[in-house]
Design a protein around this motif. Structure first.
Motif, PDB file in Angstrom:
ATOM      1  N   ALA A 118      -9.251  -4.018   3.082  1.00 55.53           N
ATOM      2  CA  ALA A 118      -8.128  -3.410   2.381  1.00 55.53           C
ATOM      3  C   ALA A 118      -6.842  -4.190   2.628  1.00 55.53           C
ATOM      4  CB  ALA A 118      -7.959  -1.958   2.825  1.00 55.53           C
ATOM      5  N   ASP A 119      -6.030  -4.296   1.593  1.00 48.22           N
ATOM      6  CA  ASP A 119      -4.739  -4.974   1.671  1.00 48.22           C
ATOM      7  C   ASP A 119      -3.695  -3.963   2.140  1.00 48.22           C
ATOM      8  OD1 ASP A 119      -2.415  -6.431   1.293  1.00 48.22           O
ATOM      9  OD2 ASP A 119      -3.036  -7.272  -0.629  1.00 48.22           O
ATOM     10  N   ASN A 120      -3.189  -4.155   3.349  1.00 49.69           N
ATOM     11  CA  ASN A 120      -2.248  -3.194   3.931  1.00 49.69           C
ATOM     12  C   ASN A 120      -0.790  -3.619   3.783  1.00 49.69           C
ATOM     13  OD1 ASN A 120      -4.266  -1.369   4.878  1.00 49.69           O
ATOM     14  ND2 ASN A 120      -4.716  -2.791   6.549  1.00 49.69           N
ATOM     15  N   ARG A 121      -0.531  -4.619   2.956  1.00 52.41           N
ATOM     16  CA  ARG A 121       0.844  -5.053   2.742  1.00 52.41           C
ATOM     17  C   ARG A 121       1.611  -4.031   1.899  1.00 52.41           C
ATOM     18  NH1 ARG A 121       0.574 -10.378  -0.285  1.00 52.41           N
ATOM     19  NH2 ARG A 121      -1.085  -9.248  -1.369  1.00 52.41           N
ATOM     20  N   ASP A 122       2.913  -4.250   1.771  1.00 52.28           N
ATOM     21  CA  ASP A 122       3.749  -3.399   0.940  1.00 52.28           C
ATOM     22  C   ASP A 122       3.259  -3.436  -0.503  1.00 52.28           C
ATOM     23  OD1 ASP A 122       6.465  -1.920   0.662  1.00 52.28           O
ATOM     24  OD2 ASP A 122       6.516  -3.460  -0.900  1.00 52.28           O
ATOM     25  N   GLU A 123       3.248  -2.285  -1.144  1.00 53.92           N
ATOM     26  CA  GLU A 123       2.727  -2.196  -2.510  1.00 53.92           C
ATOM     27  C   GLU A 123       3.460  -3.121  -3.473  1.00 53.92           C
ATOM     28  OE1 GLU A 123       2.963   1.305  -5.578  1.00 53.92           O
ATOM     29  OE2 GLU A 123       1.220   1.667  -4.272  1.00 53.92           O
ATOM     30  N   ALA A 124       4.764  -3.248  -3.330  1.00 58.47           N
ATOM     31  CA  ALA A 124       5.542  -4.103  -4.226  1.00 58.47           C
ATOM     32  C   ALA A 124       5.100  -5.557  -4.124  1.00 58.47           C
ATOM     33  CB  ALA A 124       7.031  -3.979  -3.908  1.00 58.47           C
ATOM     34  N   GLU A 125       4.744  -6.003  -2.928  1.00 59.82           N
ATOM     35  CA  GLU A 125       4.280  -7.371  -2.729  1.00 59.82           C
ATOM     36  C   GLU A 125       2.920  -7.585  -3.387  1.00 59.82           C
ATOM     37  OE1 GLU A 125       3.599 -10.564   0.964  1.00 59.82           O
ATOM     38  OE2 GLU A 125       4.092  -8.476   1.395  1.00 59.82           O
ATOM     39  N   ILE A 126       2.054  -6.593  -3.277  1.00 62.77           N
ATOM     40  CA  ILE A 126       0.729  -6.686  -3.888  1.00 62.77           C
ATOM     41  C   ILE A 126       0.857  -6.732  -5.414  1.00 62.77           C
ATOM     42  CG2 ILE A 126      -1.533  -5.592  -4.117  1.00 62.77           C
ATOM     43  CD1 ILE A 126      -0.998  -4.199  -1.416  1.00 62.77           C
ATOM     44  N   ILE A 127       1.701  -5.866  -5.950  1.00 63.04           N
ATOM     45  CA  ILE A 127       1.910  -5.831  -7.400  1.00 63.04           C
ATOM     46  C   ILE A 127       2.410  -7.185  -7.896  1.00 63.04           C
ATOM     47  CG2 ILE A 127       3.326  -4.849  -9.260  1.00 63.04           C
ATOM     48  CD1 ILE A 127       3.270  -2.191  -7.680  1.00 63.04           C
ATOM     49  N   LYS A 128       3.364  -7.778  -7.193  1.00 64.13           N
ATOM     50  CA  LYS A 128       3.909  -9.070  -7.607  1.00 64.13           C
ATOM     51  C   LYS A 128       2.835 -10.156  -7.614  1.00 64.13           C
ATOM     52  CE  LYS A 128       7.603 -12.426  -6.923  1.00 64.13           C
ATOM     53  NZ  LYS A 128       6.714 -13.544  -7.254  1.00 64.13           N
ATOM     54  N   ASP A 129       1.981 -10.162  -6.590  1.00 63.65           N
ATOM     55  CA  ASP A 129       0.913 -11.166  -6.539  1.00 63.65           C
ATOM     56  C   ASP A 129      -0.049 -11.003  -7.716  1.00 63.65           C
ATOM     57  OD1 ASP A 129       1.956 -12.332  -4.293  1.00 63.65           O
ATOM     58  OD2 ASP A 129       0.501 -11.477  -2.894  1.00 63.65           O
ATOM     59  N   PHE A 130      -0.441  -9.759  -8.006  1.00 59.37           N
ATOM     60  CA  PHE A 130      -1.315  -9.513  -9.154  1.00 59.37           C
ATOM     61  C   PHE A 130      -0.622  -9.932 -10.446  1.00 59.37           C
ATOM     62  CE2 PHE A 130      -3.866  -6.185  -6.728  1.00 59.37           C
ATOM     63  CZ  PHE A 130      -5.075  -6.819  -6.881  1.00 59.37           C
ATOM     64  N   TYR A 131       0.643  -9.546 -10.575  1.00 56.81           N
ATOM     65  CA  TYR A 131       1.393  -9.847 -11.793  1.00 56.81           C
ATOM     66  C   TYR A 131       1.490 -11.345 -12.037  1.00 56.81           C
ATOM     67  CZ  TYR A 131       5.277 -10.303 -15.057  1.00 56.81           C
ATOM     68  OH  TYR A 131       6.058 -10.651 -16.133  1.00 56.81           O
ATOM     69  N   ASP A 132       1.812 -12.097 -11.008  1.00 58.54           N
ATOM     70  CA  ASP A 132       1.986 -13.542 -11.170  1.00 58.54           C
ATOM     71  C   ASP A 132       0.708 -14.218 -11.647  1.00 58.54           C
ATOM     72  OD1 ASP A 132       4.612 -13.298 -10.375  1.00 58.54           O
ATOM     73  OD2 ASP A 132       4.282 -14.006  -8.329  1.00 58.54           O
ATOM     74  N   GLN A 133      -0.442 -13.757 -11.150  1.00 59.46           N
ATOM     75  CA  GLN A 133      -1.711 -14.338 -11.586  1.00 59.46           C
ATOM     76  C   GLN A 133      -2.062 -13.855 -12.997  1.00 59.46           C
ATOM     77  OE1 GLN A 133      -5.128 -13.608  -8.995  1.00 59.46           O
ATOM     78  NE2 GLN A 133      -5.983 -15.606  -9.530  1.00 59.46           N
ATOM     79  N   ALA A 134      -1.859 -12.559 -13.254  1.00 58.63           N
ATOM     80  CA  ALA A 134      -2.172 -11.998 -14.571  1.00 58.63           C
ATOM     81  C   ALA A 134      -1.332 -12.634 -15.674  1.00 58.63           C
ATOM     82  CB  ALA A 134      -1.946 -10.488 -14.559  1.00 58.63           C
ATOM     83  N   LYS A 135      -0.069 -12.917 -15.393  1.00 63.50           N
ATOM     84  CA  LYS A 135       0.831 -13.497 -16.395  1.00 63.50           C
ATOM     85  C   LYS A 135       0.329 -14.857 -16.880  1.00 63.50           C
ATOM     86  CE  LYS A 135       5.697 -14.639 -17.204  1.00 63.50           C
ATOM     87  NZ  LYS A 135       7.054 -14.707 -16.599  1.00 63.50           N
ATOM     88  N   ILE A 136      -0.206 -15.645 -15.956  1.00 70.07           N
ATOM     89  CA  ILE A 136      -0.721 -16.965 -16.326  1.00 70.07           C
ATOM     90  C   ILE A 136      -1.982 -16.834 -17.176  1.00 70.07           C
ATOM     91  CG2 ILE A 136      -1.620 -19.159 -15.439  1.00 70.07           C
ATOM     92  CD1 ILE A 136      -0.007 -18.516 -12.833  1.00 70.07           C
ATOM     93  N   LEU A 137      -2.844 -15.900 -16.813  1.00 69.91           N
ATOM     94  CA  LEU A 137      -4.142 -15.770 -17.464  1.00 69.91           C
ATOM     95  C   LEU A 137      -4.098 -15.013 -18.790  1.00 69.91           C
ATOM     96  CD1 LEU A 137      -6.272 -14.937 -14.300  1.00 69.91           C
ATOM     97  CD2 LEU A 137      -6.317 -17.072 -15.603  1.00 69.91           C
ATOM     98  N   ASP A 138      -3.064 -14.231 -19.006  1.00 66.81           N
ATOM     99  CA  ASP A 138      -2.998 -13.311 -20.144  1.00 66.81           C
ATOM    100  C   ASP A 138      -3.328 -13.962 -21.488  1.00 66.81           C
ATOM    101  OD1 ASP A 138      -2.265 -10.858 -21.571  1.00 66.81           O
ATOM    102  OD2 ASP A 138      -0.459 -11.947 -22.143  1.00 66.81           O
ATOM    103  N   LYS A 139      -2.826 -15.147 -21.755  1.00 61.84           N
ATOM    104  CA  LYS A 139      -2.999 -15.780 -23.072  1.00 61.84           C
ATOM    105  C   LYS A 139      -4.425 -16.233 -23.348  1.00 61.84           C
ATOM    106  CE  LYS A 139      -1.406 -19.977 -23.741  1.00 61.84           C
ATOM    107  NZ  LYS A 139      -0.499 -21.144 -23.802  1.00 61.84           N
ATOM    108  N   TYR A 140      -5.257 -16.281 -22.306  1.00 64.79           N
ATOM    109  CA  TYR A 140      -6.609 -16.815 -22.468  1.00 64.79           C
ATOM    110  C   TYR A 140      -7.699 -15.740 -22.531  1.00 64.79           C
ATOM    111  CZ  TYR A 140      -4.059 -20.896 -20.753  1.00 64.79           C
ATOM    112  OH  TYR A 140      -3.132 -21.897 -20.584  1.00 64.79           O
ATOM    113  N   ILE A 141      -7.338 -14.478 -22.350  1.00 62.33           N
ATOM    114  CA  ILE A 141      -8.366 -13.470 -22.050  1.00 62.33           C
ATOM    115  C   ILE A 141      -8.311 -12.263 -22.981  1.00 62.33           C
ATOM    116  CG2 ILE A 141      -8.514 -14.210 -19.665  1.00 62.33           C
ATOM    117  CD1 ILE A 141      -6.759 -10.963 -20.287  1.00 62.33           C
ATOM    118  N   ASP A 142      -9.404 -11.489 -22.955  1.00 66.80           N
ATOM    119  CA  ASP A 142      -9.495 -10.266 -23.755  1.00 66.80           C
ATOM    120  C   ASP A 142      -9.159  -9.019 -22.943  1.00 66.80           C
ATOM    121  OD1 ASP A 142     -10.716 -11.318 -26.351  1.00 66.80           O
ATOM    122  OD2 ASP A 142     -12.086 -12.135 -24.849  1.00 66.80           O
ATOM    123  N   PHE A 143      -9.495  -9.040 -21.669  1.00 69.43           N
ATOM    124  CA  PHE A 143      -9.160  -7.915 -20.793  1.00 69.43           C
ATOM    125  C   PHE A 143      -9.082  -8.397 -19.355  1.00 69.43           C
ATOM    126  CE2 PHE A 143     -13.806  -7.856 -20.851  1.00 69.43           C
ATOM    127  CZ  PHE A 143     -14.173  -7.523 -19.548  1.00 69.43           C
TER     128      PHE A 143
END
Length: 300
Positions: A118-143
């Motif tokens: 489990a990732d026990n870091r601050d939720e805001a930090e986890i969200i940012k990490d997910f967001y940064d990766q998702a933003k790059i991949l968004d244009k290539y994917i369906d879901f």
């Protein structure tokens, strides 16, 4: 895409990382599957594996981004290549889709800290990490596919992170042993955080035995459900997956073990059993190759 897509039986791909190693990719510290994106000589191999899973019957392929997360790149002193590697992984998957336009591409969003823990870091930090990766991949994917997450907090963070992209998502939760996530929470706790973009909930990188232990919990969610089964002996070892990987910098099956009993025929038999129990999302994870997916596809 159709939000009811997984209400009918669908076949997912198998495990990219272990298949890369099985086909000769060299081990590069703890980069694992990301080494095939970092090193241009392996780009065609990634394309070939995506394609072989499709030819075997997969209707969905997942981008090769499991170890393109910031944490793993930072461990290997190449965090500056975060955007480049994720973009290339998306491009390779999109190139495959040009040849096979009827398949779907899922953005593999892995745990943003440690694997099977489990990732026990601050939720805001986890969200940012997910967001940064998702933003790059968004244009290539369906879901988006939340791949092997170990807590409700991580799943919630991933949902919040992809909200602005207005694409659906598939939850892939992990259970190493028993009937709780590594965080100690139950699968049923997911019902409190999901929204109308959810495609379904699967157990990701789990043994058939652990899936069976949790099948009623999944069924009670009243959502499309299923699995990506692995061929490891365990995902819970005494010193922890991440510490073992950092220490040995080797093929994960050297410390997680590799089961010899899960042949393609056996995996298909197991998949058929779970299909009969209501599973509609069926695929493989680590140590499952195109031959396993081909055997599974025959049950459709």
């Amino acid at each position: 895409m159709d939000l009811d897509f997984f209400k009918n039986l669908r076949i997912l791909d198998g495990g990219m990382g272990q298949e890369l190693l099985a086909r000769g990719m060299e081990i590069n510290s703890t980069l694992w599957s990301a080494n095939a994106i970092l090193n241009k000589k392996y780009h065609q191999l990634v394309i070939d594996i995506h394609s072989d899973f499709i030819k075997a019957g997969a209707e969905v392929i997942v981008t090769n981004t499991f170890t393109c997360r910031k944490k793993r790149l930072k461990q290997n002193n190449i965090e500056d290549k975060f955007e480049e590697l994720n973009r290339k992984a998306g491009e390779l998957a999109a190139e495959v889709k040009k040849k096979y336009p009827n398949i779907l591409v899922a953005a593999g969003l892995p745990p943003q800290n440690l694997t099977y823990e489990a990732d026990n870091r601050d939720e805001a930090e986890i969200i940012k990490d997910f967001y940064d990766q998702a933003k790059i991949l968004d244009k290539y994917i369906d879901f988006f596919y939340f791949d092997v997450l170990s807590s409700i907090k991580e799943i919630k963070s991933a949902i919040l992170a992809v909200e602005e992209f207005k694409k659906p998502y598939l939850v892939g939760a992990h259970i190493s042993e028993g009937t709780t996530l590594p965080s100690g929470e139950k699968i049923s706790d997911i019902k409190d955080i999901i929204d109308d973009k959810l495609l379904g909930v699967i157990l990701a990188c789990v043994s058939p035995e652990n899936f069976e232990l949790n099948i009623n919990e999944l069924k009670n969610l009243k959502l499309p459900f299923g699995f990506k089964l692995n061929g490891f002996k365990t995902t819970k070892i005494k010193e922890g997956y991440t510490s073992a990987f950092l220490k040995k910098k080797s093929n994960p099956n050297q410390f997680l073990g590799k089961r010899e009993d899960l042949t393609p025929e056996k995996i298909a038999e197991i998949a058929k059993k779970f299909k009969n129990a209501g599973a509609t999302i069926i695929g493989g994870c680590c140590e499952t190759g195109p031959s396993h997916i081909f055997a599974i596809s025959k049950i459709k």
